[in-house]
Scaffold this active site. Structure first.
Site, short mmCIF file in Angstrom:
data_model
loop_
_atom_site.label_atom_id
_atom_site.label_comp_id
_atom_site.label_asym_id
_atom_site.label_seq_id
_atom_site.Cartn_x
_atom_site.Cartn_y
_atom_site.Cartn_z
N GLY A 1 11.65 1.09 -1.46
CA GLY A 1 11.50 2.68 -1.86
C GLY A 1 11.61 2.58 -3.19
O GLY A 1 12.49 1.81 -3.84
N CYS B 1 14.15 -4.91 0.27
CA CYS B 1 14.20 -4.31 -0.97
C CYS B 1 15.05 -3.16 -0.96
O CYS B 1 16.41 -3.29 -0.79
CB CYS B 1 12.72 -3.98 -1.63
N TYR B 2 14.68 -1.89 -1.28
CA TYR B 2 15.60 -0.82 -1.15
C TYR B 2 16.34 -0.85 0.08
O TYR B 2 17.46 -0.46 0.23
CB TYR B 2 14.85 0.48 -1.53
N HIS C 1 9.61 -8.99 -1.16
CA HIS C 1 9.02 -8.20 0.11
C HIS C 1 8.22 -9.35 0.95
O HIS C 1 7.08 -9.72 0.35
CB HIS C 1 7.98 -7.57 -0.82
N GLU D 1 6.33 -8.75 3.33
CA GLU D 1 5.33 -8.36 4.00
C GLU D 1 3.88 -8.41 3.10
O GLU D 1 2.69 -8.30 3.65
CB GLU D 1 5.48 -6.92 4.33
N ASP E 1 -13.67 6.30 13.24
CA ASP E 1 -12.30 6.80 14.15
C ASP E 1 -12.87 7.52 15.07
O ASP E 1 -12.34 7.67 16.29
CB ASP E 1 -11.38 7.52 13.20
N LYS F 1 -6.53 1.21 9.87
CA LYS F 1 -8.26 1.12 10.12
C LYS F 1 -8.54 -0.23 10.57
O LYS F 1 -9.57 -0.10 11.59
CB LYS F 1 -8.88 1.29 8.45
#
Ligand code: XMP
Length: 512
Positions: free
Chosen positions: A57, A84-85, A171, A173, A229, A370
């Site tokens: 964050g 991280c944060y 990070h 990810e 969608d 998505k």
């Protein structure tokens, strides 16, 4: 209720990668959901998670209103990974010390990682990782040991293995961290005890079960736009409750070339009622003389609801309204707690339910991203041209037809857009979104020996993963030249073509 899948909760502290974390976890075979960072532990416990991940964050733990977590979180006995944060918050809350570094670290840096730490099993001990921080952990909480360092950050990873609490300043990810998925996998499988019981097929099976339980023998109504969608939503519901779904497809006259017929044909033969409303004249009458982009959007949104309501009334008793809301819609419309300024009033979330009394709303895609929705669509047998569809705004070509929207201008734009999509669509590496815009500007040209005074068409092509930011795509000149030449030769009313080379920010993807 069917047996619950193992779940990892991602607690959001405002980080831009939270979606990526949840998606990575699911791709690694573990179901994952995102919750606001400050969610009370009771709600967390209800979900019986096997692990928690605290996101990054933009804040500093020392700021007055810095996002925080329920302190009882660390006493649940559930493994936690702070990123991280999330690492700084965990250490700060457990008695460690977080301080601003001499200088921040932003970008790829080399980290030295402890190979004996379970997080880094089978991961190179010297790893290029993505760092993006100014503060860092200076002193560890009691029971914690350091597991990694970088040049600018002496404690880049740490943990208290006895309590299954781990944290990394980098990070894992993102793609910019080498072997980041392995770090996440180690956390899931070796710390949380994941068994990998989740796949998209489970999602289909579970959702079908839930829809059947909820709907019984009642009827469901869905506004089908033909976008990915709502189409996947229709396919899923019609499989769950065959014959009980009615889809209303409103052609507002601002669709792309051939689009209404293509959408209709994609749903022919499925076990649902398909109602096509040809309402172009109605929408165009309301749009006459309107040039302001927001007003255009609002008029189309309101008229869409009016048409839909009229159709719903004709259908008699319908108990449920289905919506193809997906996770990013939930976030963008502020329902998860992130507030953002209204740049454009997107139309697809909200609006309908309050106006028409339904017993309930069904949103079977609400937790998905998505590409997961596309995968679901493929499994449900939808054709590629639906599943691979680019995003298309609810107000359609009206927001790509600058100035007043008229049938004549829309027809010109439809042809130019068709050529643009055909030519750019032949590229090996396609842009993530590409289309034509009919600017409201006319310029002088020459055709044969005649002077012309026709519209300027703009081509837009963007490269993006999240559609919140983008770069313009470097389209090869040969493709640009062929597209421009085809447009001016084949489309009457356009005498000049330009290519938009702005990124977002500052320019949005759509022109209006
Ligand atoms: P902007 O223009 O805001 O667009 O940069 C970001 C992405 O959203 C799409 N878009 C919409 N999608 N309803 C939608 O479902 C809308 O009203 C709408 N307006 C823009 C746009 O095409 C791009 O992919």
């Amino acid at each position: 209720m069917k047996e619950q899948k193992q779940t990892v909760l991602v607690l959001d502290f405002g980080g831009q990668y939270k979606e990526l974390i949840a998606q990575s976890v699911r791709k690694l075979g573990v179901y994952s959901e995102i919750l606001p960072g400050n969610v009370p532990v009771e709600r967390i416990a209800e979900k019986k998670p096997i692990g928690l991940i605290l996101t990054g964050g933009p804040s500093s733990v020392h700021e007055k209103d810095a996002p925080s977590a329920d302190p009882r979180l660390f006493e649940l006995g559930v493994p936690v990974l702070g990123i991280c944060y999330g690492m700084q918050l965990m250490c700060h809350m457990l008695g460690g010390v977080v301080k601003p570094g001499d200088q921040g670290e932003y970008g790829r840096v080399k980290a030295e990682l402890d190979p004996d730490c379970v997080l880094f099993k089978d991961v190179s001990p010297r790893l290029m990782v993505l760092m993006s921080h100014r503060d860092h952990v200076k002193e560890l909480p009691a029971g914690f040991v350091p597991f990694g360092r970088t040049k600018g950050c002496p404690i880049a990873a740490c943990g208290d293995p006895a309590k299954k609490l781990y944290a990394v300043q980098f990070h894992p990810e993102v793609k910019n961290t080498d072997e980041g998925q392995k770090v996440l996998r180690n956390f899931l499988y070796d710390v949380c005890g994941a068994v990998g019981d989740y796949s998209i097929d489970d999602y289909i099976e579970q959702t079908i079960y839930e829809i059947r339980e909820r709907v019984g023998n009642k009827r469901v109504l869905l506004a089908l736009s033909g976008g990915v969608d709502s189409s996947v939503c229709a396919a899923l519901i019609s499989r769950a409750v065959p014959g009980q779904l009615t889809c209303v497809f409103v052609d507002h006259g601002c669709m792309r070339k051939n689009e209404p017929d293509e959408v209709e044909s994609a749903f022919r033969g499925r076990d649902l009622h398909f109602i096509r409303v040809n309402a172009a004249d109605r929408f165009l009458a309301k749009l006459a003389g309107v040039t302001d982009p927001e007003q255009k959007r609002k008029i189309i949104g309101a008229e869409f609801i009016a048409v839909f309501e009229e159709e719903a009334k004709k259908l008699g008793e319908i108990s449920f309204l289905a919506q193809g809301t997906i996770y990013p819609d939930v976030v963008e419309s502020g329902m998860v707690g992130n507030k953002s300024a209204t740049i454009k009033s997107h139309h697809n979330v909200g609006g309908l339910p309050e106006k028409i009394g339904f017993e309930g709303i069904i949103e079977p895609l609400r937790g998905l991203f998505k590409d997961e929705v596309r995968e679901l669509g493929r499994r449900l047998g939808l054709p590629d041209f639906i599943v691979e569809r680019q995003p298309f705004p609810g107000p359609g070509l009206a927001v790509r037809c600058i100035g007043e929207v008229t049938k004549e201008k829309l027809d010109i734009l439809r042809e130019a857009d068709y050529i643009c999509r055909t030519e750019f669509g032949k590229l090996k590496k396609k842009p993530d979104q590409y289309f034509a815009v009919l600017t409201n500007m006319r310029t002088v040209g020459v055709m044969g020996d005649e002077r012309t005074y026709d519209y300027v068409c703009a081509l837009r092509a963007v490269t993006t993963t999240d559609f919140m930011t983008c770069e313009y795509t470097r389209i090869p000149h040969a493709t640009l030249a062929r597209t421009a030449s085809r447009i001016v030769n084949e489309v009457r009313g356009i005498s000049r073509v330009v290519f938009d080379i702005t990124g977002k920010p500052p320019a949005t993807i759509e022109w209006e």
